[in-house]
Enzyme design. Structure first.
Site, PDB file in Angstrom:
ATOM      1  CB  VAL A  13      -0.971   0.011   1.196  1.00 58.87           C
ATOM      2  CG1 VAL A  13      -1.687   1.363   1.307  1.00 58.87           C
ATOM      3  CG2 VAL A  13      -1.996  -1.104   1.048  1.00 58.87           C
ATOM      4  CE1 TYR A  66       7.629   6.308  13.203  1.00 59.55           C
ATOM      5  CE2 TYR A  66       9.664   5.038  13.347  1.00 59.55           C
ATOM      6  CZ  TYR A  66       8.291   5.089  13.200  1.00 59.55           C
ATOM      7  OH  TYR A  66       7.570   3.928  13.045  1.00 59.55           O
ATOM      8  N   GLY A  80       1.796  -2.170   8.996  1.00 61.90           N
ATOM      9  CA  GLY A  80       0.951  -3.200   9.609  1.00 61.90           C
ATOM     10  C   GLY A  80       1.055  -4.494   8.836  1.00 61.90           C
ATOM     11  CG  ASP A 149     -15.104   0.240   0.632  1.00 59.56           C
ATOM     12  OD1 ASP A 149     -14.924  -0.980   0.518  1.00 59.56           O
ATOM     13  OD2 ASP A 149     -14.521   0.936   1.478  1.00 59.56           O
ATOM     14  NE  ARG A 152     -12.168  -2.160  -4.051  1.00 57.74           N
ATOM     15  CZ  ARG A 152     -11.595  -2.597  -2.945  1.00 57.74           C
ATOM     16  NH1 ARG A 152     -12.306  -2.632  -1.805  1.00 57.74           N
ATOM     17  NH2 ARG A 152     -10.337  -2.985  -2.937  1.00 57.74           N
ATOM     18  CG  HIS A 169     -22.822  12.315  -8.756  1.00 59.72           C
ATOM     19  ND1 HIS A 169     -21.534  12.799  -8.829  1.00 59.72           N
ATOM     20  CD2 HIS A 169     -23.440  12.700  -9.901  1.00 59.72           C
ATOM     21  CE1 HIS A 169     -21.378  13.461  -9.945  1.00 59.72           C
ATOM     22  NE2 HIS A 169     -22.512  13.422 -10.626  1.00 59.72           N
ATOM     23  CG  HIS A 176     -12.576   0.008   4.630  1.00 57.01           C
ATOM     24  ND1 HIS A 176     -12.984  -0.101   3.323  1.00 57.01           N
ATOM     25  CD2 HIS A 176     -11.332  -0.523   4.684  1.00 57.01           C
ATOM     26  CE1 HIS A 176     -12.022  -0.662   2.609  1.00 57.01           C
ATOM     27  NE2 HIS A 176     -11.007  -0.933   3.422  1.00 57.01           N
TER      28      HIS A 176
END
Length: 299
Positions: A13, A66, A80, A149, A152, A169, A176
């Site tokens: 990602v 950082y 993650g 979503d 999609r 629209h 999610h």
């Protein structure tokens, strides 16, 4: 304002977000990649820098740490563990909650006062985790939510009707995840209600396909990355360009004291306003069900 972005987590990602930033016209001037595996971040930065001759925007790209978050406008957390085939987003909860809390603590130690953009699943609970660990205003902690979503949904409706998705629209709202739903009653094709074009059975099938899209993709290739990368660019541009764009993202719901996706106006300082939902009784019940799902799992 430096228009500086730091991406923490250079997995599928994070790397896709960085690549999408490079390939689209954005307001980003400086991009820093941070990863537990510094060599991976360095390799990505080198690879991306080699694209600059053909990129639409000029930006400085480097691997960092950082300490680079101190003066960042946006810190995107894409770190993650990945969702495994057959694994729900909620099953990721315990593993990723600890990871994100540790990341946020390290970022805040640098004096960060920008906007957190969260892309780690389970998205809403992870965004809530970042909000509570950071101590920042909820307007400055945003989850990618159901932006993907909703994209999609617009694609699938557009494909069904042979209409450009940009003219659809409609929004997916709620968690999610598996309890998300489409606000069909307010969805339109151009100015016309979408119910004029799709019957109940067609809408039901499209909604099911939207809800299961990630599972389908993970089954085929093991992860999802391109769609979310582009959605993160959309949110980033809304912030840095002060666009006041409406996107369905995970925002803080004060009434229920949690993060959940609703259409929101996004500008330079984060969430400008979460729009009031005009839901049918059935849709409102689905929204409350989604809230209960999040509350039940956020322990």
């Amino acid at each position: 304002m430096k228009n500086k972005i730091v991406i923490i987590g250079c997995g599928n990602v994070g790397s896709s977000f960085a690549y999408a930033l490079l390939n689209q016209k954005t307001y980003v001037n400086e991009l820093v990649l941070v990863d537990l595996n510094y060599e991976k971040a360095l390799g990505d930065a080198m690879d991306l820098n080699h694209c600059l001759a053909f990129a639409p925007s000029k930006m400085t790209i480097k691997a960092g740490g950082y300490e680079d978050t101190k003066d960042a406008d946006i810190v995107c957390i894409a770190a993650g563990v990945n969702q495994k085939p057959g694994e729900t987003r909620m099953e990721l909860l315990a593993r990723n909650k600890k990871i994100l809390t540790d990341i946020v603590n390290k970022v805040m130690e640098q004096g960060f006062n920008g906007i957190f953009l969260v892309a780690t699943n389970p998205l809403d609970i992870m965004t809530d985790t970042v909000y509570r660990a950071s101590g920042l205003s909820p307007k400055k902690v945003i989850g990618s939510g159901t932006s993907l979503d909703s994209a999609r949904l617009r694609y699938l409706v557009g494909e069904k009707l042979n209409i450009n998705p940009k003219n659809i629209h409609a929004y997916v709202i709620g968690e999610h995840g598996d309890s998300e739903f489409v606000a069909w009653d307010s969805a339109t094709v151009g100015l016309n209600p979408i119910k004029n074009y799709l019957n109940d059975e067609q809408r039901k099938q499209i909604e099911e396909d939207v809800r299961n899209s990630a599972y389908y993709i993970i089954e085929k290739k093991g992860f999802t990355n391109f769609g979310i990368g582009v959605c993160l660019v959309k949110i980033t541009n809304a912030i840095l360009g002060n666009e006041n764009t409406i996107i369905s993202v995970s925002t803080y719901n004060k009434e229920h004291d949690l993060y959940i996706s609703s259409p929101a106006i996004i500008g330079r300082y984060g969430i400008k306003e979460t729009l009031k939902l005009n839901l049918t009784n059935e849709e409102n019940n689905l929204f409350l069900k989604s809230i209960e799902t999040l509350k039940k799992n956020n322990c």
